[in-house]
Design an enzyme around this catalytic site. Sequence first.
Site, mmCIF file in Angstrom:
data_model
loop_
_atom_site.group_PDB
_atom_site.id
_atom_site.type_symbol
_atom_site.label_atom_id
_atom_site.label_comp_id
_atom_site.label_asym_id
_atom_site.label_seq_id
_atom_site.Cartn_x
_atom_site.Cartn_y
_atom_site.Cartn_z
ATOM 1 C CE1 TYR A 168 -23.882 -13.054 -6.418
ATOM 2 C CE2 TYR A 168 -25.879 -12.047 -7.307
ATOM 3 C CZ TYR A 168 -24.527 -11.968 -6.982
ATOM 4 O OH TYR A 168 -23.841 -10.797 -7.214
ATOM 5 C CE LYS A 224 -22.903 -10.411 -3.974
ATOM 6 N NZ LYS A 224 -21.633 -9.827 -3.468
#
Length: 254
Positions: A157, A161
């Site tokens: 993740y 980002k």
Amino acid sequence: MRLLEGKTVLVTGGSTGIGRAAAIGAARHGANVAINYASSDDKATSCVAEIEALGQKAIAIKGDVADPTTAGDFVKHAVAEFGRIDVMVSNAGICPFHAFLDMPVETVDRTFKVNLHGAYYMVQAATRQMVEQGEGGAIVAVSSISALVGGEFQTHYTPTKAGVHSLMQSAAIALGKHNIRCNSVLPGTILTEINKADLANEEKRRSMESRTPLGRLGEPEDMVGPIVFLASEMAAYVTGAALLVDGGMFVNLQ
């Protein structure tokens, strides 16, 4: 003060969480809104109803941002309904928490396709329309504090980002000549569907709260002001920037 009066705002992942709050918040500031959503039909319908109750127009277009064709379809429907695009809020994202060493390939691929590839295609499609209109515009991408710090169960993740944050920096350079501003917001821990299961652990939740100088975790509504600001003419000379919205969590090293 209605900072987005007469604007058309597009929001991806707009049926729940930060996206929903941003969509309704944009409407409160005078915008007509198109939301993209992946699966929550009832929640998308209720979001449109809330916007219409504020006296603004709204549509909901279903589609998976991981599919590159979804972006063009979303923009096409928004332009057909409202005639133009002024703001794109690229928000759609997932975070299926998982340990690193046995992370499934499918989980990595899906996270990258939704969070990073989806943002890329949506921003590209929206800005193509803005360039054609010739009047500039604004992109606000929802990155994360995870662009700046690591997470044991977020190895798939956090790179996405960081990529969204970097995309806004490069897009700001590429699109400045078209008067299109590109900025990101970096939420801290915001109470949404994405972390509901993870924060069901009361001990973990209290620990996260204790690390936050403002003493609480964020709510989706805490993101509305920063997003609306960056989308509005109040931020007319702001591009390539990243705004932390984390209650001070990032700076608390003690």
